[in-house]
Design an enzyme around this catalytic site. Structure first.
Site, PDB file in Angstrom:
ATOM      1  NE  ARG A  16      33.916   9.153  13.569  1.00 17.98           N
ATOM      2  CZ  ARG A  16      33.607   8.097  14.388  1.00 17.98           C
ATOM      3  NH1 ARG A  16      33.969   7.038  14.103  1.00 17.98           N
ATOM      4  NH2 ARG A  16      32.861   8.613  15.244  1.00 17.98           N
TER       5      ARG A  16
ATOM      6  CB  ALA B  88      -0.838   0.015   1.240  1.00 19.65           C
TER       7      ALA B  88
ATOM      8  CE  LYS C 188      31.488   1.690  19.925  1.00 16.61           C
ATOM      9  NZ  LYS C 188      31.580   0.909  18.531  1.00 16.61           N
TER      10      LYS C 188
END
Length: 675
Positions: free
Chosen positions: A140, A36, A119
């Site tokens: 990073r 949907a 973590k």
């Protein structure tokens, strides 16, 4: 459909799709089926195709991808993306806890709150929002600079293209503000399994993290969109949230439309921290994604600046990593690899075993001293260990399992690749192949180093391609890369005309790399990137460096006798000088560029030493600030030193500076001198 009707329907579809995205990714409470949702999305795409002027960057249709990115531009992070210091020891977590309590001022109270979070084992990224709209997503990278991967980030369903509040409210809530959100991109276990199942003829990804890292760097964002990834937010920088506690910022992130994982908790004692760690060591196995530890942060950001940071990590946070996974297997054989400097490294060939979600068939044995220490033999049953993404290593032989037919691991007398007799320099652990110019393994490894990111950054030049270039006699050293032609490259395996042109463009672009990176790319023994920078600063051209006497080199800041000897020997090697001439002919930068414009001249000509810990800057950042103002950081203190900046817990240099009469200032005065 009339334009006004289309505008109304497009707005409705966008609101509905954004709401369903939020319920699916953040609340985990979907209201409609995937089918949907896809039907609604297809209707939106069709309407936007009919009325292209109504397409906006925050439309859910923009998650589908389709943009081809030939190269990811480099962006500088507004604040360094430091990694956290980590430990596998609960005792060290307790030491961290006690250390923070000791450093905090009295107003922090006797039992300050810490926040414990899961973590996630993913890939760190930074998202930038302007006026409530996503404008940039970056990796990073090295912590200071990363790759701009915005087209790929846009395909991730759990990344809001527009912060929650709706278009009208966005201008009111977020207008005139830049908001940065940091977190991890990861892949759920079932999505990872489906990805590998859809690649029956291709190499399988080793684990979800590897799959995520590889996917984020794909140039085709449509393919990125097909690989389902998630984003979990854990850090918010927003001018209006400065007074908020960290846990309040996490809640604010959820209000903005981000997924935070939800499994965080405030702790007021080490016992509570230990309980959280212990509970999730078991419960993490029930999650649909990988976590490899717990992150612990001081809840009150007002004290983060008070505690400061080292050059690599903040002092107000630590990551506890769950113990490395281990497995037993059989050491079937040992092969010997040859590095770019000729170092011989023994590698264990193992009976295949599952470890940390991957099938392991090889493990490092480091060197022959390690083999003797372990007393490991071929045929032994051994324990291997893997921590995070580190290469598995043999840690011990299983007692009482040695077979009678086990055999000792003999040190080879000749290079396993080129057959040259090996050397074992006095006072060194390793054995070396001295055939540096003709040993194929060394040639290939040197070229790969030359092309690596911190060196010449030649994208598309991977191990298999270098293997072909060397095997077919197209390159004998790094300088030959600049002589390659499209015809030569396009005839190699898996290298069509387009791939060949991409490689040649990457090689061409590398001609503009800075002089210091060329020095690093040469692969001089003991010369890393930081040392290359020092050498480039001391000798502004490679000719000056090549002609420097050994005694001169030894006087360069941070260049000790071992490095000085290595540099001196390199430039007295005819083969090395021939390579330098090839690079000169190719047009590489063998001299320093004109210096960048200074911010001001407040430190002009000054030699500055930093001692102790600075609260506002890492050591590298502070040195860069001095350089931008005409000064230079030095490591050795003498009467010629102009200034010593003393932070917290200064070392012996402070007392020595006072004795020598060198000017000493604190961090506050240093800050004032910057402006």
């Amino acid at each position: 459909m009339q334009r006004k009707d289309a505008l109304k329907e497009i707005a409705r579809l966008r609101d509905e799709l954004n709401r369903h995205n939020y319920r699916y990714y953040v609340l985990a409470q979907p209201e409609i089926s995937d089918y949907a949702f896809d039907q609604e999305l297809e209707r939106l795409i069709a309407l936007e195709k009919a009325f292209p002027d109504l397409v906006t960057p925050d439309s859910p249709s923009q998650r589908v991808g389709g943009e081809i990115t030939k190269e990811f531009p480099t962006v500088t992070h507004r604040q360094p993306m430091r990694s956290l210091s980590n430990t596998y020891s609960l005792e060290e977590v307790e030491e961290f806890y006690a250390r923070v309590l000791k450093l905090l001022p009295e107003e922090a109270g006797e039992n300050p709150e810490f926040v414990a979070e899961l973590k996630f084992d993913g890939v760190a990224v930074s998202l930038l929002y302007r006026d409530g709209f996503l404008v940039q997503g970056a990796t990073r990278g090295n912590g200071v600079e990363g790759d701009d991967i915005t087209p790929n980030i846009r395909t991730i369903g759990s990344v809001p293209l527009q912060l929650r509040g709706g278009a009208a409210m966005a201008a009111e809530q977020y207008g005139g503000r830049e908001i940065e959100v940091r977190g991890e991109v990861f892949m759920r276990k079932d999505d990872f399994a489906a990805l590998n199942e859809g690649r029956p003829e291709e190499e399988q990804f080793a684990n979800p993290r590897n799959a995520t890292a590889g996917t984020l760097k794909l140039q085709d964002s449509a393919e990125v969109a097909r690989r389902k990834m998630m984003f979990v937010a854990y850090y918010l920088t927003d001018p209006q949230c400065r007074s908020m506690q960290h846990v309040q910022r996490l809640q604010r992130l959820e209000e903005m439309g981000f997924y935070t994982g939800g499994h965080y908790s405030t702790c007021r004692s080490f016992d509570e921290i230990r309980d959280f760690i212990g509970r999730w060591e078991v419960d993490r196995l029930t999650l649909q994604y990988d976590i490899d530890g717990i992150v612990l942060k001081l809840n009150n950001p007002a004290f983060w600046d008070e505690l400061g940071a080292t050059s690599k990590s903040p002092r107000w946070a630590i990551a506890y990593k769950y113990p490395a996974e281990q497995a037993e297997t059989v050491l079937n054989d040992v092969v010997f690899q040859v590095g770019r400097l000729g170092t011989i490294t023994p590698v264990a060939e193992l009976e295949a075993v599952r470890l940390a979600g991957t099938t392991v068939k090889r493990s490092t044995l480091h060197n022959f001293d390690e083999i003797r220490r372990l007393d490991v033999r071929i045929g032994d049953r051994v324990v291997i260990e893997k921590s995070g993404e580190i290469i598995p290593k043999v840690i011990r032989v299983v007692p009482g399992t040695r077979r009678e037919d086990s055999s000792e691991i003999a040190i080879p007398s000749h290079c396993p690749v080129c057959g040259t007799a090996l050397l074992h320099p006095e006072n060194e652990v390793s054995w070396y192949c001295p055939n540096s110019q003709s040993c194929p393994a060394q040639v290939k490894a040197r070229i790969l180093h030359f092309a690596s990111r911190n060196a010449m950054d030649i994208k598309s030049l991977g191990e298999s391609l270098v293997e072909q270039l060397v095997h077919n006699g197209l390159v004998a050293d790094s300088g030959d890369l600049y002589r390659l032609t499209a015809d030569e490259v396009s005839h190699l395996d898996r290298m069509a005309d387009k791939s060949a042109m991409n490689l040649l463009k990457a090689i061409e672009k590398s001609r503009t790399r800075e002089y210091e990176r060329v020095l690093y790319a040469l692969g001089i023994r003991h010369v890393g990137l930081a040392t290359a920078r020092e050498l480039a600063a001391a000798y502004h051209s490679i000719d000056l460096l090549a002609s420097a006497a050994l005694e001169e080199l030894s006087c360069v800041a941070d260049i000790g006798p071992v490095i000085a000897q290595s540099v001196h020997d390199f430039f007295r090697n005819p083969d090395a000088l021939a390579l330098v001439e090839k690079l000169r002919t190719a047009g590489l930068r063998l001299a320093a560029s004109a210096p960048k414009a200074l911010v001001n001249r407040n430190f002009e000509g000054m030699k500055v030493i930093f001692t102790g810990t600075l609260e506002r800057h890492s050591r590298d950042d502070a040195a860069a600030l001095v350089a931008q103002r005409g000064g230079k950081e030095v490591k050795s203190l003498s009467r010629k030193t102009d200034l010593v900046v003393a932070g917290k817990d200064p070392g012996s240099k402070l007392q020595k500076a006072l004795k020598l009469g060198v000017r000493v200032i604190g961090e506050e005065e240093f800050e004032a001198m910057l402006f």
